[in-house]
Design an enzyme around this catalytic site. Structure first.
Site, PDB file in Angstrom:
ATOM      1  N   HIS A 130       0.936  -1.236   0.222  1.00  0.00           N
ATOM      2  CA  HIS A 130      -0.153   0.044   0.064  1.00  0.00           C
ATOM      3  C   HIS A 130       1.005   1.117   0.041  1.00  0.00           C
ATOM      4  O   HIS A 130       1.099   1.827   0.903  1.00  0.00           O
ATOM      5  CB  HIS A 130      -1.024   0.003   1.292  1.00  0.00           C
ATOM      6  CG  HIS A 130      -2.433  -0.676   0.880  1.00  0.00           C
ATOM      7  ND1 HIS A 130      -3.014  -0.127  -0.195  1.00  0.00           N
ATOM      8  CD2 HIS A 130      -2.831  -1.810   1.408  1.00  0.00           C
ATOM      9  CE1 HIS A 130      -4.186  -0.962  -0.137  1.00  0.00           C
ATOM     10  NE2 HIS A 130      -3.944  -1.857   0.688  1.00  0.00           N
ATOM     11  N   ASP A 135      -4.988   2.156   2.027  1.00  0.00           N
ATOM     12  CA  ASP A 135      -5.243   1.577   3.313  1.00  0.00           C
ATOM     13  C   ASP A 135      -5.698   2.509   4.164  1.00  0.00           C
ATOM     14  O   ASP A 135      -6.669   2.182   5.099  1.00  0.00           O
ATOM     15  CB  ASP A 135      -4.086   0.788   3.950  1.00  0.00           C
ATOM     16  CG  ASP A 135      -2.831   1.442   3.916  1.00  0.00           C
ATOM     17  OD1 ASP A 135      -2.740   2.455   3.301  1.00  0.00           O
ATOM     18  OD2 ASP A 135      -1.958   0.883   4.731  1.00  0.00           O
ATOM     19  N   TYR A 333      -8.561  10.588 -18.499  1.00  0.00           N
ATOM     20  CA  TYR A 333      -9.074  11.040 -16.971  1.00  0.00           C
ATOM     21  C   TYR A 333      -9.740  12.433 -16.928  1.00  0.00           C
ATOM     22  O   TYR A 333      -8.997  13.302 -17.562  1.00  0.00           O
ATOM     23  CB  TYR A 333      -8.278  10.852 -16.034  1.00  0.00           C
ATOM     24  CG  TYR A 333      -7.561   9.591 -15.562  1.00  0.00           C
ATOM     25  CD1 TYR A 333      -7.513   8.423 -16.420  1.00  0.00           C
ATOM     26  CD2 TYR A 333      -7.137   9.715 -14.387  1.00  0.00           C
ATOM     27  CE1 TYR A 333      -6.995   7.198 -16.042  1.00  0.00           C
ATOM     28  CE2 TYR A 333      -6.626   8.315 -13.775  1.00  0.00           C
ATOM     29  CZ  TYR A 333      -6.629   7.218 -14.663  1.00  0.00           C
ATOM     30  OH  TYR A 333      -6.192   6.115 -14.134  1.00  0.00           O
ATOM     31  N   GLU A 419      -2.754   6.759  12.607  1.00  0.00           N
ATOM     32  CA  GLU A 419      -3.644   7.464  13.749  1.00  0.00           C
ATOM     33  C   GLU A 419      -4.253   8.631  13.277  1.00  0.00           C
ATOM     34  O   GLU A 419      -5.371   8.808  13.254  1.00  0.00           O
ATOM     35  CB  GLU A 419      -3.037   7.201  14.837  1.00  0.00           C
ATOM     36  CG  GLU A 419      -3.912   7.620  16.100  1.00  0.00           C
ATOM     37  CD  GLU A 419      -3.902   7.239  17.427  1.00  0.00           C
ATOM     38  OE1 GLU A 419      -2.565   6.353  17.606  1.00  0.00           O
ATOM     39  OE2 GLU A 419      -4.203   7.602  18.444  1.00  0.00           O
TER      40      GLU A 419
END
Ligand SMILES: [Zn+2]
Ligand SMILES: [Zn+2]
Length: 440
Positions: A130, A135, A333, A419
């Site tokens: 990742h 994630d 895109y 966190e």
């Protein structure tokens, strides 16, 4: 005694009329992070999957969101998931998280560094990581799902959560759109997405009022020449020389044709031609990436590329039936536009709820592209794509003092502080959702 009861009465009154105080939301999310989201991020980080192969990730994500009461449909546009929670009258708001990892061997030094391996799209055995922080996005999506499901008294409307495959390789969002998601599940009134950002301080939120991501086009130029012996150049038309001139002439589009107040990028990333020292080849192939922030500039750049490629070949005397082919891929895109009113509204609510210092201004960070625009461009859906910082302040200070540089996205050393990133991601999303879907 009288005063104390008055205080108690007052404080209970305050508690009743302001049950969704920002600090209460923050501490609920903090508690959920410690108990549930931290181990979940750990799981996702150890188990990344490549684009279009996000089977286990999607399954786990679906299970997490389903377990708190969302109706989840899997297998949309490949491995995509759509989760719906209806909670009375009100707008429908979509929140999207991309799920894929990258073919990178992780060297972050983290205790939970990925050791995953997969067979890639070309049959190669590769390490998977990742390395872009998706994630963090899926963990935040679960955090948002859990908060919103546990606090249905605080909002009214329909919440749509999207787990999107293959952002890194492109086809994810467009594949979900081709699967007719608006027809199947309803078209959202608003859309939100976030990306964690290694270039900004962990936990800080950035809301761009313009285009956080550019549109990207892929262009191939096939330069046809006339093959000849290398010692007899006058008998041929050398596609290497013509191709080299095209590369040089293309540089004038941005520098001399585009208004200095517009942004654009034309990069020739590949140039292939020839087989041997003494052969003038028949063909040269150029591969370009073209970036722009709006349809007007996009059109200007693409038509100038075509004009210059053909004009350069004509100047070299290439016959009309051998002029260069300029092929613009259909897999373009669109730029990721933030709706200005919605972005300003989000900034106001986040400043009020999370404090003025929770937000930092956008950095000038180049012309990276994203496929979120597939969801929001046609038909137009007012949307905001914001970012959440992922690198501790101390790491930037160390780098500034001559220490190791902060690793960029897609690097094997890429490392996010989960966190503050996840908590801020959930908090900002929850504040936005409660504001967009107020309780009737
Ligand atoms: Zn990426
Ligand atoms: Zn990414």
């Amino acid at each position: 005694m009288k005063n104390l009861s008055a205080v108690l009465l007052l404080s209970s009154l305050v508690f009743t009329i302001a049950p969704t105080s920002a600090s209460e939301i923050s501490s609920d999310i903090d508690q959920d992070y410690q108990q549930h989201l931290a181990p979940l991020w750990d799981h996702f980080h150890r188990n990344p999957e490549l684009s279009l192969m996000e089977h286990k990730t999607a399954k786990r994500l679906a299970k997490e969101i389903e377990s708190v009461g969302f109706k989840v449909t899997q297998g949309i546009g490949g491995t995509g998931i759509v989760a719906i929670m209806k909670n009375g009258a009100g707008p429908m708001v979509m929140v999207r998280a991309d799920m894929d990892g990258l073919p990178v061997v992780e060297l972050s030094g983290l205790a939970n560094a990925s050791k995953a391996k997969m067979i890639d799209w070309d049959g190669n055995d590769v390490g998977v990581m990742h390395a872009c922080g998706h994630d963090v996005h899926i963990t935040s999506l679960v955090g948002t799902a859990r908060y919103m499901a546990a606090n249905k008294d605080k909002w009214s409307g329909t919440l749509m959560l999207i787990g999107q495959p293959a952002e890194e390789r492109g086809p994810g969002a467009s594949a979900m759109m081709k699967d007719n998601i608006w027809k199947k599940f309803g078209k959202p009134d608003y859309a939100l997405a976030l990306h964690v950002d290694a270039d900004s301080i962990a936990g800080k939120v950035t809301v761009d009022e313009g285009s956080p991501y550019a549109g990207a086009d892929t262009v191939d130029i096939i330069v046809h020449g006339i093959g000849a012996h290398g010692a007899y150049p006058h008998q041929g038309k050398d596609p290497i020389v013509i191709g080299a001139q095209i590369v040089t002439n293309l540089q004038t589009i941005i520098s001399r044709e585009l208004s200095p107040r517009d942004a654009g990028v034309i990069t020739v990333g590949a140039f292939h031609s020839g087989t041997k020292h003494n052969i003038i080849s028949e063909q040269a192939r150029l591969q370009l990436t073209v970036r722009s922030l709006n349809p007007r500039v996009r059109e200007q750049l693409l038509s100038a590329i075509k004009r210059i490629a053909i004009g350069t070949a004509k100047t070299a005397g290439v016959p009309d039936d051998k002029l260069p082919e300029v092929i613009v891929s259909a897999e373009a895109y669109p730029p990721t536009f933030n709706d200005k009113n919605l972005a300003q509204r989000l900034k106001r609510i986040l400043t009020t709820q999370m404090g003025a210092d929770a937000l930092i201004p956008p950095s000038e960070s180049g012309m990276g592209a994203e496929d979120f625009g597939f969801f929001t461009t046609a038909p137009y859906i007012p949307s905001v794509y914001f970012s959440v910082g992922g690198t501790p302040k101390a790491d930037f200070e160390r780098a500034q003092a001559g220490g190791p540089a902060v690793a960029s996205h897609h690097s094997p050393q890429f490392k996010i502080s989960p966190e503050p990133a996840v908590k801020s991601g959930v908090e900002a999303t929850v504040h936005a959702l409660i504001d967009l879907m107020p309780k009737k």
